[in-house]
Design a protein around this motif. Structure first.
Motif, PDB file in Angstrom:
ATOM      1  N   GLY A  96       0.818  -1.209   0.000  1.00  0.00           N
ATOM      2  CA  GLY A  96       0.000   0.000   0.000  1.00  0.00           C
ATOM      3  C   GLY A  96       0.852   1.259   0.000  1.00  0.00           C
ATOM      4  O   GLY A  96       1.814   1.353   0.767  1.00  0.00           O
ATOM      5  N   SER A  97       0.470   2.229  -0.830  1.00  0.00           N
ATOM      6  CA  SER A  97       1.257   3.462  -0.903  1.00  0.00           C
ATOM      7  C   SER A  97       1.072   4.333   0.332  1.00  0.00           C
ATOM      8  O   SER A  97       1.925   5.163   0.644  1.00  0.00           O
ATOM      9  N   ALA A  98      -0.047   4.137   1.070  1.00  0.00           N
ATOM     10  CA  ALA A  98      -0.306   4.947   2.270  1.00  0.00           C
ATOM     11  C   ALA A  98       0.070   4.197   3.550  1.00  0.00           C
ATOM     12  O   ALA A  98      -0.355   4.569   4.643  1.00  0.00           O
ATOM     13  N   ASP A  99       0.873   3.169   3.402  1.00  0.00           N
ATOM     14  CA  ASP A  99       1.330   2.365   4.540  1.00  0.00           C
ATOM     15  C   ASP A  99       2.350   3.171   5.353  1.00  0.00           C
ATOM     16  O   ASP A  99       3.407   3.540   4.842  1.00  0.00           O
ATOM     17  N   GLY A 100       2.028   3.430   6.614  1.00  0.00           N
ATOM     18  CA  GLY A 100       2.887   4.263   7.445  1.00  0.00           C
ATOM     19  C   GLY A 100       4.254   3.653   7.736  1.00  0.00           C
ATOM     20  O   GLY A 100       5.160   4.345   8.214  1.00  0.00           O
ATOM     21  N   PHE A 101       4.424   2.363   7.476  1.00  0.00           N
ATOM     22  CA  PHE A 101       5.704   1.690   7.717  1.00  0.00           C
ATOM     23  C   PHE A 101       6.573   1.592   6.464  1.00  0.00           C
ATOM     24  O   PHE A 101       7.690   1.075   6.523  1.00  0.00           O
ATOM     25  N   LEU A 102       6.050   2.057   5.342  1.00  0.00           N
ATOM     26  CA  LEU A 102       6.725   1.833   4.065  1.00  0.00           C
ATOM     27  C   LEU A 102       8.141   2.415   4.040  1.00  0.00           C
ATOM     28  O   LEU A 102       9.109   1.720   3.689  1.00  0.00           O
ATOM     29  N   GLU A 103       8.259   3.648   4.440  1.00  0.00           N
ATOM     30  CA  GLU A 103       9.523   4.348   4.239  1.00  0.00           C
ATOM     31  C   GLU A 103      10.620   3.867   5.200  1.00  0.00           C
ATOM     32  O   GLU A 103      11.753   3.626   4.779  1.00  0.00           O
ATOM     33  N   GLU A 104      10.248   3.698   6.480  1.00  0.00           N
ATOM     34  CA  GLU A 104      11.281   3.387   7.471  1.00  0.00           C
ATOM     35  C   GLU A 104      11.548   1.890   7.622  1.00  0.00           C
ATOM     36  O   GLU A 104      12.680   1.479   7.883  1.00  0.00           O
ATOM     37  N   GLN A 105      10.507   1.063   7.448  1.00  0.00           N
ATOM     38  CA  GLN A 105      10.653  -0.357   7.794  1.00  0.00           C
ATOM     39  C   GLN A 105      10.572  -1.299   6.589  1.00  0.00           C
ATOM     40  O   GLN A 105      11.305  -2.281   6.515  1.00  0.00           O
ATOM     41  N   LEU A 106       9.653  -1.053   5.690  1.00  0.00           N
ATOM     42  CA  LEU A 106       9.352  -2.051   4.654  1.00  0.00           C
ATOM     43  C   LEU A 106      10.268  -1.893   3.442  1.00  0.00           C
ATOM     44  O   LEU A 106      10.775  -2.875   2.913  1.00  0.00           O
ATOM     45  N   LYS A 107      10.425  -0.664   2.961  1.00  0.00           N
ATOM     46  CA  LYS A 107      11.425  -0.350   1.920  1.00  0.00           C
ATOM     47  C   LYS A 107      11.308  -1.253   0.697  1.00  0.00           C
ATOM     48  O   LYS A 107      12.283  -1.874   0.242  1.00  0.00           O
ATOM     49  N   THR A 108      10.095  -1.284   0.163  1.00  0.00           N
ATOM     50  CA  THR A 108       9.792  -2.144  -0.982  1.00  0.00           C
ATOM     51  C   THR A 108      10.775  -1.951  -2.136  1.00  0.00           C
ATOM     52  O   THR A 108      11.090  -2.903  -2.859  1.00  0.00           O
ATOM     53  N   GLN A 109      11.249  -0.725  -2.306  1.00  0.00           N
ATOM     54  CA  GLN A 109      12.132  -0.429  -3.426  1.00  0.00           C
ATOM     55  C   GLN A 109      13.403  -1.289  -3.383  1.00  0.00           C
ATOM     56  O   GLN A 109      13.963  -1.627  -4.436  1.00  0.00           O
ATOM     57  N   LEU A 110      13.846  -1.648  -2.181  1.00  0.00           N
ATOM     58  CA  LEU A 110      15.030  -2.514  -2.079  1.00  0.00           C
ATOM     59  C   LEU A 110      14.778  -3.877  -2.724  1.00  0.00           C
ATOM     60  O   LEU A 110      15.694  -4.460  -3.334  1.00  0.00           O
ATOM     61  N   LEU A 111      13.576  -4.377  -2.618  1.00  0.00           N
ATOM     62  CA  LEU A 111      13.254  -5.660  -3.251  1.00  0.00           C
ATOM     63  C   LEU A 111      13.158  -5.495  -4.764  1.00  0.00           C
ATOM     64  O   LEU A 111      13.619  -6.373  -5.517  1.00  0.00           O
ATOM     65  N   VAL A 112      12.562  -4.386  -5.190  1.00  0.00           N
ATOM     66  CA  VAL A 112      12.508  -4.105  -6.637  1.00  0.00           C
ATOM     67  C   VAL A 112      13.928  -4.135  -7.205  1.00  0.00           C
ATOM     68  O   VAL A 112      14.192  -4.795  -8.223  1.00  0.00           O
ATOM     69  N   GLU A 113      14.836  -3.443  -6.529  1.00  0.00           N
ATOM     70  CA  GLU A 113      16.220  -3.366  -7.024  1.00  0.00           C
ATOM     71  C   GLU A 113      16.929  -4.719  -6.942  1.00  0.00           C
ATOM     72  O   GLU A 113      17.651  -5.109  -7.867  1.00  0.00           O
ATOM     73  N   ALA A 114      16.728  -5.437  -5.844  1.00  0.00           N
ATOM     74  CA  ALA A 114      17.368  -6.752  -5.705  1.00  0.00           C
ATOM     75  C   ALA A 114      16.924  -7.687  -6.819  1.00  0.00           C
ATOM     76  O   ALA A 114      17.741  -8.423  -7.397  1.00  0.00           O
ATOM     77  N   CYS A 115      15.624  -7.668  -7.144  1.00  0.00           N
ATOM     78  CA  CYS A 115      15.110  -8.540  -8.208  1.00  0.00           C
ATOM     79  C   CYS A 115      15.660  -8.108  -9.570  1.00  0.00           C
ATOM     80  O   CYS A 115      16.068  -8.954 -10.378  1.00  0.00           O
ATOM     81  N   GLU A 116      15.669  -6.806  -9.816  1.00  0.00           N
ATOM     82  CA  GLU A 116      16.196  -6.310 -11.091  1.00  0.00           C
ATOM     83  C   GLU A 116      17.677  -6.667 -11.245  1.00  0.00           C
ATOM     84  O   GLU A 116      18.116  -7.144 -12.290  1.00  0.00           O
ATOM     85  N   ASN A 117      18.454  -6.428 -10.197  1.00  0.00           N
ATOM     86  CA  ASN A 117      19.889  -6.698 -10.259  1.00  0.00           C
ATOM     87  C   ASN A 117      20.193  -8.172 -10.489  1.00  0.00           C
ATOM     88  O   ASN A 117      21.201  -8.523 -11.122  1.00  0.00           O
ATOM     89  N   ALA A 118      19.356  -9.040  -9.938  1.00  0.00           N
ATOM     90  CA  ALA A 118      19.638 -10.472  -9.992  1.00  0.00           C
ATOM     91  C   ALA A 118      18.884 -11.181 -11.111  1.00  0.00           C
ATOM     92  O   ALA A 118      19.075 -12.383 -11.318  1.00  0.00           O
ATOM     93  N   GLY A 119      17.996 -10.465 -11.800  1.00  0.00           N
ATOM     94  CA  GLY A 119      17.182 -11.138 -12.815  1.00  0.00           C
ATOM     95  C   GLY A 119      16.144 -12.077 -12.218  1.00  0.00           C
ATOM     96  O   GLY A 119      15.741 -13.051 -12.849  1.00  0.00           O
ATOM     97  N   GLN A 120      15.699 -11.771 -10.991  1.00  0.00           N
ATOM     98  CA  GLN A 120      14.621 -12.551 -10.360  1.00  0.00           C
ATOM     99  C   GLN A 120      13.281 -12.005 -10.850  1.00  0.00           C
ATOM    100  O   GLN A 120      12.943 -10.857 -10.555  1.00  0.00           O
ATOM    101  N   PRO A 121      12.490 -12.803 -11.598  1.00  0.00           N
ATOM    102  CA  PRO A 121      11.187 -12.295 -12.042  1.00  0.00           C
ATOM    103  C   PRO A 121      10.296 -11.947 -10.845  1.00  0.00           C
ATOM    104  O   PRO A 121      10.243 -12.715  -9.860  1.00  0.00           O
ATOM    105  N   ALA A 122       9.626 -10.798 -10.912  1.00  0.00           N
ATOM    106  CA  ALA A 122       8.777 -10.368  -9.796  1.00  0.00           C
ATOM    107  C   ALA A 122       7.745  -9.361 -10.280  1.00  0.00           C
ATOM    108  O   ALA A 122       8.044  -8.499 -11.107  1.00  0.00           O
ATOM    109  N   THR A 123       6.547  -9.478  -9.740  1.00  0.00           N
ATOM    110  CA  THR A 123       5.508  -8.464  -9.933  1.00  0.00           C
ATOM    111  C   THR A 123       5.307  -7.783  -8.591  1.00  0.00           C
ATOM    112  O   THR A 123       4.803  -8.412  -7.648  1.00  0.00           O
ATOM    113  N   ILE A 124       5.757  -6.539  -8.498  1.00  0.00           N
ATOM    114  CA  ILE A 124       5.696  -5.803  -7.233  1.00  0.00           C
ATOM    115  C   ILE A 124       4.833  -4.577  -7.473  1.00  0.00           C
ATOM    116  O   ILE A 124       5.199  -3.680  -8.223  1.00  0.00           O
TER     117      ILE A 124
END
Lengths: 279, 279
Positions: B221-249
């Protein structure tokens, strides 16, 4: 008419809100929930009321009712009021089936209940005015449902106000307070010993006395532990048959009295109401 | 392997159970819920695991997750374990984010946690054996999902056991305990200060280190209060892109961290798992 918003959560393509206001009828602060599907600016949506059962607040169905996907699909606002006045100054009973959490959707006439326990007028008059003022609600298109004590509320309020509600359904309702221990305790306490005065709070009696709605939908679990002593669905079957009141009353094999049952058939009830509200 | 059934409720054309057993891994009694859709006698059904987030027990998703209709439609068993050992003899922390209700799906190595906090082995080994023995589960067809801390659990357990899980998804997961305060507190406490040892409990590190699954589905969720400090979804986006791991995020606009969010996308996740589990 002022209202304070307690919380708003995006859910199922709409907004689930919890709100509170000071009720003139009950003399207390009252909390209720409203789900509003996304809609075109300026559009107004039909309203489905859900009245809850003994011990419940607005929260039970809001968390466990599984109504939002269906309401969003069909474009219905879903309103879930509390079941009684609340607060330290409100009289109570030590049982779960009388007093707080057990308003039975009546206007009490007996002391000490008469001052606060005015859930009939609250649901029939005060809260609808607030909903009309604060939400994009098309008040000419309202339906009502509920569970157990709230199924009793939905049937009796629906039958007494057939011009207001285009659709009336219930989940495992108390069909006749005149004929069960819950009703006997509550109506004696709130209304007094004159059982003739109870008839406007008894779905079977209202139908016998001539109240009519276009049709009724009722689901009842066959494994519901309250069926035999308190709910007595068969009395409603007989009242409808005797009076020629159209009704679909379904016994659902193996289901009990819980939200595991309600949530199973909720989407079907929402679709049934939507068909009638949008006709 | 013995198990005690706490409750069974018929729901959505299946049976929602709550069960408990004495776990050898945690040394405590553990409670979990299992939904079993109606099925032909002798049939075995694929299993979808759901790991819950901080402060939760099996009950949160069981009551509010809105998974049963979809699991019944697709014929999936849904298993929801607890998030930690419980009981008076189990050590705890005064924070909500460590100790009871916060097992982080690791096998603790540090005192006093090592004795009971063995949620990795409990989920990876002990509970699956019990599920296989007690339910009509086709253990060759398992998927796993979870929310927040449980999304972390689903991703890490799924990535470490790609041969066992055919499908892995998550709702608002903690994607990197190495990179957030929740992870820092929990893994320091459970595993110790050597951060190299944390990598098998970090989805992004596992992917960087070579772990792969056929694909991943994540909703956040974009309005998730934990997104920025704790969840950091973008790190998973980057990890998948860097490694060629297919993912729908997917970033879901306006949704928060609650079950109002989870329940909205639950049916979609169940269908996504069913497609892969039944292929």
């Amino acid at each position: 008419m002022t209202m304070e918003t307690v919380s708003l959560n995006r859910s199922h393509g709409g907004t689930q809100g919890v709100h509170k206001h000071v009720s003139a009828e009950t003399g207390t602060e009252m909390t209720f929930s409203v789900f509003v599907p996304d809609h075109a600016e300026g559009a107004k949506l039909p309203v489905l009321w859900y009245l809850s059962g003994l011990t419940c607040t607005h929260a039970n169905v809001t968390e466990k009712g599984e109504f939002r996907a269906a309401c969003a699909e069909h474009g219905l606002i879903f309103v879930a009021p509390d079941t009684s006045p609340r607060g330290e100054d409100v009289p109570d009973d030590e049982g779960y089936d009388f007093g707080k959490g057990a308003g039975f959707y009546v206007d009490a006439t007996e002391a000490p209940w008469a001052k606060n326990f005015r859930m009939r007028s609250y649901i029939e008059t005060e809260l609808p005015a607030l909903i009309a003022a604060q939400f994009p609600a098309e008040m000419a298109r309202q339906g009502i449902t509920g569970h157990s004590m709230g199924g009793h509320g939905a049937l009796t309020i629906g039958l007494r106000n057939a011009g207001r509600f285009r659709s009336v359904s219930a989940f495992s309702p108390i069909v006749s307070p005149l004929a069960c221990p819950w009703g006997d305790k509550a109506l004696t306490g709130y209304i007094g010993a004159d059982r003739a005065a109870w008839r406007e709070y008894d779905a079977c009696a209202l139908i016998a006395d001539g109240a009519r709605v276009p049709d009724l939908l009722v689901d009842q679990g066959s494994a519901d532990g309250f069926l035999e002593e308190q709910l007595k669905t068969q009395l409603l079957v007989e009242a409808c048959e005797n009076a020629g009141q159209p009704a679909t009353i379904r016994m659902q094999e193996g289901y009990d009295h819980s939200y595991y049952f309600i949530s199973t058939f909720m989407a079907g009830h929402v679709a049934w109401h939507a068909e009638r509200l949008k006709a």
